[in-house]
Design an enzyme around this catalytic site. Structure first.
Site, short mmCIF file in Angstrom:
data_model
loop_
_atom_site.label_atom_id
_atom_site.label_comp_id
_atom_site.label_asym_id
_atom_site.label_seq_id
_atom_site.Cartn_x
_atom_site.Cartn_y
_atom_site.Cartn_z
CG HIS A 12 -5.23 3.73 0.67
ND1 HIS A 12 -4.78 2.45 0.43
CD2 HIS A 12 -6.47 3.80 0.13
CE1 HIS A 12 -5.72 1.77 -0.21
NE2 HIS A 12 -6.76 2.56 -0.40
CB SER A 19 -9.22 0.45 -0.58
OG SER A 19 -8.43 0.64 -1.70
CG ASP A 39 -2.29 0.56 0.96
OD1 ASP A 39 -2.30 1.76 0.67
OD2 ASP A 39 -3.31 -0.13 1.04
#
Ligand SMILES: *[C@@H]1O[C@H](CO)[C@@H](O)[C@H](O)[C@H]1NC(C)=O
Ligand SMILES: *[C@@H]1O[C@H](CO)[C@@H](O)[C@H](O)[C@H]1NC(C)=O
Ligand SMILES: *[C@@H]1O[C@H](CO)[C@@H](O)[C@H](O)[C@H]1NC(C)=O
Length: 781
Positions: A229, A562, A156
């Site tokens: 994220h 996600s 990520d």
């Protein structure tokens, strides 16, 4: 042509141009010859005897095709090979011109040359509503730290190690099988790894080759997460419990990963300018060598064919080493055939809502009150006693135009200052619209869905008071604003509400099947919470991710597949801890056959985009049920050779197949009579166009992982188009791990224009082993 047609064309045009720009991978130009990064797959057994080291062989392969004009920097020529891969597959990433790449493809030992692909993060960059199941999941697992020896590798944007979600208090030493490393760089030192974050690496050679050197002033060239994220997904999979977590007071409670005792290894593959396949592959390759047990990838790129998809090839190698790979399905819904990451050896995860909501409302001068959602919390709240002027800059309440979208530079401060502005959703990020309104002097925003999003709401952490409303409500508000000579309104916010019904609901944005590469493999596999998920956040970016957002929060609320993917990765880690000997396929089978397809009002799971029951193309096997997945009764196991046999049914050439056979001399044994015979926990019967074929038979083998002596009987749905026969209809096991086979025969009664779906369930009185069933009749084009 009517205006609708023109508008649609305009939208498609914008969509395509955005999409294309996004996917072009930049090339650097040296001496007038543009070079790009290519992933080169090699057959390591073809290494000529003259080489003792495969790295020498790789560089000579590149040299043999390289055209190096006079005067080219020799050093640069040596740097053509930017990565070599050896754990998940064999090969390299190299800088080549198109012509060189073509020549390389013909070299002995080279089995595939694939261009670098840019991947995108699967967050919708916004939140909505959610809540229920995961609370149950969490309380069941809470403080049982049996998952200590399992490592989840998260590919990520990196990790923010100071987050309390990565607190390692109470953890034992790093698992003995762990061989990973803690790479240091700006903002990331050895002490940032601990007994929770056991590994951290950064991969940027592909990114730098494509976009130029990283500006270290602006970006951490280290595992540190600037974006947020990666911190969010890692904490969702395996974050330690944090009491009193919240976003500006919203979603207050205990934040805890699905597998709070598991370890995290962060592999940073995404940068400010995107995520590149050569970096992603190097991360998978390293993760395999490091000893991760589960790999979580909330990213996606284009899919064309299994052997053209480098991530699919690397995932195959990881699967061979016993690693489960869980990937996001994509946010391309509700359009059909919008899935990414569809390989059968990958667990493909769609998104659903939870039972938590963040209600807000819009009050109009006409007295009408309309509901929406909001995460706004600020000091400049609107006074509840005043009605503020309202403005819609579009000219038609049912079809958005550029001004009504509140794109940057489109709002006239003379028109919007001091007013609540109505903006249509689409084209630009939702939080950016809020910023545009704020900068133009607006005091609030009503964000209206259009036909593209229907009634599915997304709550964002806007910079100004804002409420998001559905398409219907939006239309009513816009009509009022256009008709009334002095429209007024106000916004109200009600915090967090739990117990929302119905939930879960399949999110409209969640990518849909069918799996167009192989209809016989039903995808997505599962859905998991992916709407309004609260998890840890970076300290370097505000909750809206806008540069202008100076707020800093420990937790943020995000939506997207996600977010659903790491839920499944975390639960897979728990199953791995409980059943260390289970294969990745066995774990996936347990997750799928125990999934449920009802909501909390005991009705069939719904599709948010239609309000009607969702189908296996939307939810796969259903919503994960971690508690039941621990004890599934039976599993559908699949070994690496079985997946290879599946590929043998896919019309690949010998060379294309070698891409997947690089560690072994696998050859096709032709043990499957067709792709639908892969021992998948879902059944997809495909009747060919040829109407004379009226029977399709599917074979399956189940392994008993429940009590040694168990007797299962079968239940199968009724279908309009087919008669179904299951033989035998009773399976009597006498031993643990005993395997028994059965076959299902589908006989067409009447060919149906649309696919039919149902389920096949084995029951022993305790366990319900449920497989979704889809039947498709191909029609001549
Ligand atoms: C508004 O848009 C709708 C749908 O695109 C169209 O049917 C209608 O004629 C438009 N109205 C005006 C006033 O332009
Ligand atoms: C980590 O957790 C322990 C126990 O819950 C707590 O005492 C400690 O303060 C936490 N450390 C940090 C840095 O949050
Ligand atoms: C190839 O397969 C044969 C038969 O399964 C096996 O004996 C041999 O060791 C394999 N060779 C390699 C290099 O794996």
């Amino acid at each position: 042509m009517d205006t609708t047609g023109i508008t649609v064309k305009w939208w498609i045009c914008i969509f395509l141009s955005t999409y294309l720009t996004f996917n072009i991978v930049d090339s650097s130009i040296n001496n007038g010859v543009p070079k790009k990064t290519y992933i080169v797959h090699v057959d390591i057994s073809a290494i000529p005897a003259t080489y003792t080291d495969h790295l020498d062989w790789y560089s000579s392969l590149v040299k043999s095709v390289a055209v190096s004009p006079e005067g080219v920097d020799e050093k640069e020529e040596e740097q053509r090979v930017i990565y070599t891969y050896q754990s998940a597959f064999h090969g390299m990433a190299a800088r080549l011109t198109e012509e060189e790449a073509e020549r390389l493809e013909g070299q002995n030992g080279v089995v595939g040359v694939l261009p670098e692909v840019r991947y995108e993060l699967h967050t919708t960059r916004s939140p909505v509503f959610l809540g229920l199941e995961s609370q149950d999941i969490m309380s069941v697992w809470s403080d049982k730290l049996t998952d200590h020896d399992v490592v989840v590798g998260v590919l990520d944007t990196g990790i923010w190690p100071e987050s309390p979600s990565f607190n390692d208090t109470g953890f034992t030493g790093v698992p003995t099988h762990w061989k990973g490393a803690c790479e240091v760089g700006r903002g990331f030192q050895k002490h940032h790894c601990n007994k929770k974050i056991v590994g951290a690496r950064a991969f940027y050679r592909g990114y730098e080759a494509a976009t130029g050197s990283i500006n270290e002033e602006k970006e951490y060239k280290s595992p540190r997460d600037q974006d947020g994220h990666g911190t969010h997904t890692a904490a969702t999979a395996a974050g330690s419990p944090v009491h009193g977590a919240n976003l500006l007071g919203y979603a207050y409670g205990t934040a805890r990963g699905m597998s709070p005792g598991a370890r995290i290894a962060a592999y940073k593959v995404c940068w400010a300018g995107g995520c590149f396949s050569s970096d992603i592959l190097s991360a998978v390759d390293k993760a395999v060598a490091d000893g991760v047990n589960v790999i979580s990838i909330s990213l996606g790129g284009g899919v064309s064919a299994y052997h053209r998809d480098s991530l699919s090839i690397a995932a195959f190698g990881a699967m061979e080493k016993g690693i489960l790979i869980s990937c996001s399905a994509g946010n391309g819904g509700p359009d059909p055939i919008s899935l990414t990451n569809v390989s059968p050896w990958i667990t493909t995860v769609g998104a659903s809502t939870m039972d938590r909501d963040f209600p807000g409302s819009v009050k109009l001068g006409s007295g009408v009150m309309l509901k929406g959602v909001s995460l706004y919390k600020g000091r400049r709240n609107l006074s509840p006693k005043i009605m503020y002027p309202l403005v819609y800059t579009g000219s038609n309440s049912s079809s958005p135009d550029p001004v009504s979208l509140c794109l940057e530079g489109t709002l006239n401060p003379h028109v919007v200052a001091g007013k609540i502005v109505i903006c249509d959703r689409g084209i630009s990020p939702r939080v950016q619209k809020g910023q545009v309104v704020k900068e133009a002097g607006g005091i609030g925003m009503i964000l209206s869905n259009t036909a593209a999003n229907g009634e599915e709401l997304v709550a964002d952490c806007h910079l100004l008071p804002a409420v998001a409303v559905g398409e219907k409500e939006g239309k009513a508000i816009k009509q009022y604003a256009m008709r009334d000579p002095h429209p007024t309104g106000n916004l109200a916010f009600y915090g967090t509400k739990l117990g929302i019904k119905p939930s879960p609901v399949v999110a409209a944005f969640s990518s849909r099947g069918p799996n167009f590469i192989s209809l016989e493999i039903l995808k997505p596999d599962l859905v998991a919470p992916g709407v309004n998920i609260l998890a840890a956040w970076t300290g370097s970016t505000g909750p809206s991710s806008l540069e202008a957002d100076k707020r800093r929060v420990g937790f943020n609320i995000l939506s997207g597949t996600s977010m659903s993917c790491p839920h499944v990765s975390g639960v897979a880690a728990l199953l791995k801890a409980r059943h260390p000997d289970w294969s990745p396929a066995a774990i996936k089978s347990a997750l799928m056959t125990t999934a449920y397809i009802h909501d909390n009002s005991h009705k069939p799971l719904q599709d948010s985009s239609t309000g009607r029951p969702s189908s296996p193309y939307d939810h796969g096997a259903g919503h994960i049920n971690p508690v039941r997945a621990v004890d599934p009764g039976l599993i559908y196991d699949i070994g690496a050779q079985d997946y290879f046999e599946f590929l043998c049914t896919q019309g690949l050439t010998r060379t294309q197949l070698v891409v997947f056979a690089k560690f072994s001399n696998r050859t096709c044994q032709h043990s499957l009579s067709g792709p639908s015979d892969l021992n998948y926990p879902a059944l997809s019967a495909v009747f060919p166009e040829d109407k004379r074929v009226s029977t399709v038979t599917i074979h399956r083998t189940v392994t008993n992982v429940g009590p040694p002596t168990s007797k299962y009987h079968v239940v199968i749905s009724e279908f309009k188009g087919v008669d179904v026969k299951v033989e035998p209809s009773i399976l009597s096991f006498t031993k643990k791990y005993q395997k028994l086979s059965y076959k299902v025969t589908f006989t067409t009664k009447t060919r149906q224009p649309a696919p039919e779906s149902g389920a096949l369930i084995w029951k022993d009185g305790v366990h319900r082993v449920r497989s979704p069933v889809v039947i498709t009749w191909l029609s001549p084009l």
